[in-house]
Design a protein around this motif. Structure first.
Motif, PDB file in Angstrom:
ATOM      1  N   ARG A   1     -66.524   7.198 -48.131  1.00 33.74           N
ATOM      2  CA  ARG A   1     -65.592   6.120 -48.460  1.00 33.74           C
ATOM      3  C   ARG A   1     -64.380   6.097 -47.532  1.00 33.74           C
ATOM      4  N   TRP A   2     -63.955   7.253 -47.054  1.00 33.50           N
ATOM      5  CA  TRP A   2     -62.771   7.307 -46.204  1.00 33.50           C
ATOM      6  C   TRP A   2     -63.149   7.042 -44.759  1.00 33.50           C
ATOM      7  N   ARG A   3     -62.201   6.507 -43.977  1.00 36.40           N
ATOM      8  CA  ARG A   3     -62.491   6.112 -42.601  1.00 36.40           C
ATOM      9  C   ARG A   3     -62.974   7.269 -41.744  1.00 36.40           C
ATOM     10  N   ILE A   4     -62.317   8.428 -41.889  1.00 36.93           N
ATOM     11  CA  ILE A   4     -62.726   9.571 -41.073  1.00 36.93           C
ATOM     12  C   ILE A   4     -64.126  10.030 -41.455  1.00 36.93           C
TER      13      ILE A   4
ATOM     14  N   LEU B   1     -71.194   8.039 -38.982  1.00 34.29           N
ATOM     15  CA  LEU B   1     -71.755   7.197 -37.931  1.00 34.29           C
ATOM     16  C   LEU B   1     -72.116   8.024 -36.699  1.00 34.29           C
ATOM     17  N   LEU B   2     -71.224   8.934 -36.312  1.00 33.93           N
ATOM     18  CA  LEU B   2     -71.500   9.793 -35.163  1.00 33.93           C
ATOM     19  C   LEU B   2     -72.704  10.697 -35.420  1.00 33.93           C
ATOM     20  N   ALA B   3     -72.788  11.225 -36.648  1.00 33.92           N
ATOM     21  CA  ALA B   3     -73.931  12.077 -36.998  1.00 33.92           C
ATOM     22  C   ALA B   3     -75.235  11.289 -36.949  1.00 33.92           C
TER      23      ALA B   3
END
Length: 479
Positions: free
Chosen positions: A365-368, A374-376
């Motif tokens: 839920r949090w941006r980080i 997404l990177l994973a």
């Protein structure tokens, strides 16, 4: 005009197909291997449409028709491989569309706009993880693996057609189910998948009224009737009963279950990339219970129980776990098998774990957390793509193919014998005799390698070109 969401999904579907084709196209220039020779190259009944028709009724008629169509097109080994890749690309798109539908039953939580984006991202990521996983080489690059890919196409299409309108009779879905059964027996799992889809969706909606139960019976009954009709036809008009009886002579039901405890555990390890893909793992038959097999069996039962226990609290987890086991059930359970497992049995089973991983990475839920997910996802997709591209080299020719198998399973006598045959066909007498001797040491009770070595020394080994036959006989005399 097309709605924005539909345009987005259409572009994603086209992109998925393009990526899959780009990763798998380098595999087009390999040779025929392993079962390809018996079921395609030397099988006259698939060399034309008329020959196929005259051979009916027979087992896997739709699969054999696809081979006959390839022969009619006259495109050689490249054409056979191209069809596999094209079907696999279509399946990736179907997986994406199906998981979009499934997310309506088991939605992600959060703001509406962000949830829609994350749902689409999860479905697309899962489709790529399914399509690019290196273990899929056994189904896509290996031509005889088409049975898994083509049956997967019809099964996924049947499920998609049903999922769009699960409360009414869908004749197109039933027709696709029948075609899937005409390709491979694993399509018998589809009624289980339909039941699972309905049950998980019902649990997620917390619905308990009788109408839902009636809907399930109404939808499931036609699939069961189609399955029963085709099983009866197969039992009366094809060699299936004799094949099952022959396998049962070598595999008892309890021994087969023990062997499959090891087999399904092996396939689970392949899903998680615990081992590298292996075209012929040749797992040993387990006739009596031992501690290692018992532990593996208990692990699988615990995982299956977890899937059932999470039915209401974690429907996505439940669906993914039970989907995996459902697709393995027709061939990795009670029916005796000469060979315990092949990687291609994971073809559709992989979709469940792929969706669970993709959904988990997209659910932050949090941006980080979303950025990390997404990177994973991108990293995992890139890893799979690289490993799959590397895997194509193993299908370059039969010598490389069987060398790769022996590196991963050195005790595989069949692989040693087949490598010997490949060397013999390449006129390398010394290497051929070495491999036949190795196969004899690994399986002294198996006469094939000894017979092949004797025939090679006398220049009479079937399948070896005439000019090589004389070379083999001369080299053997010198030795």
């Amino acid at each position: 005009m097309m709605a924005p969401a539909m345009r987005r999904d259409a572009w994603i579907a086209l992109s998925l197909a393009a990526i899959v084709c780009a990763i798998w196209t380098p595999s087009l220039h390999g040779s025929f291997q392993f079962d390809d020779w018996n079921v395609i190259v030397h099988e006259s009944r698939v060399h034309s449409i008329s020959a196929w028709w005259q051979s009916m009724p027979g087992i896997r008629p739709v699969l054999k028709l696809s081979y006959a169509l390839n022969y009619e097109l006259g495109s050689g080994v490249v054409g056979f491989r191209f069809v596999n890749v094209a079907l696999h690309a279509c399946n990736a798109v179907l997986v994406f569309l199906l998981l979009q539908l499934l997310s309506r039953e088991i939605p992600l939580t959060g703001a509406r706009e962000s949830t829609s984006t994350r749902t689409t991202l999860a479905a697309a990521t899962a489709a790529l993880l399914f399509a690019l996983h290196p273990v899929q080489s056994d189904a896509v690059t290996y031509i005889s693996g088409r049975s898994s890919v083509l049956a997967g196409s019809f099964s996924l299409l049947a499920l998609f057609l049903w999922a769009r309108g699960p409360t009414r009779l869908n004749w197109l879905s039933l027709a696709c189910f029948a075609l899937a059964l005409g390709v491979k027996e694993t399509a018998l799992a589809l009624p289980l998948i339909v039941t699972l889809w309905w049950a998980v969706g019902r649990s997620a909606r917390h619905s308990t009224n009788g109408a839902d139960m009636y809907s399930l019976r109404q939808v499931l009954a036609p699939y069961l009737l189609v399955a029963a009709a085709l099983v009866i036809i197969a039992a009366t008009l094809t060699p299936y009963p004799q094949m099952i009886a022959s396998a049962a002579e070598r595999r008892t039901i309890d021994g087969n279950l023990l062997t499959q405890a090891n087999g399904v555990s092996y396939l689970l390890g392949q899903t998680l990339l615990v081992r590298e893909p292996n075209a012929d793992p040749a797992l040993p038959y387990v006739g009596t219970l031992n501690s290692a097999t018992a532990l593996r069996g208990l692990m699988l039962l615990a995982l299956l129980a977890l899937g059932c226990a999470l039915f209401k609290r974690r429907p996505a987890w439940s669906f993914s776990i039970l989907w995996f086991f459902a697709w393995l059930a027709p061939t990795n359970s009670f029916i005796p098998r000469v060979d315990a497992v092949f990687d291609r049995q994971l073809y559709l089973a992989l979709i469940g774990p792929a969706w669970l991983v993709a959904r988990s990475l997209a659910s932050a839920r949090w941006r980080i957390g979303a950025a990390i997910g997404l990177l994973a996802s991108m990293g995992l997709i890139a890893l799979f793509a690289r490993q799959t591209l590397s895997r194509h080299a193993a299908y370059e020719n039969e010598i490389v193919f069987w060398q790769d198998v022996l590196v991963k399973s050195p005790a595989n006598a069949r692989a040693a014998n087949n490598l010997g045959m490949a060397y013999a066909e390449a006129c390398n007498t010394t290497a051929a005799l070495e491999q036949f001797a190795s196969a004899t040491r690994l399986a002294p009770e198996d006469p094939y390698a000894r017979v092949n070595a004797a025939l090679l020394r006398h220049g009479k080994l079937d399948g070896v070109p005439a000019d090589c036959q004389q070379s083999h006989a001369a080299q053997s005399t010198e030795q």
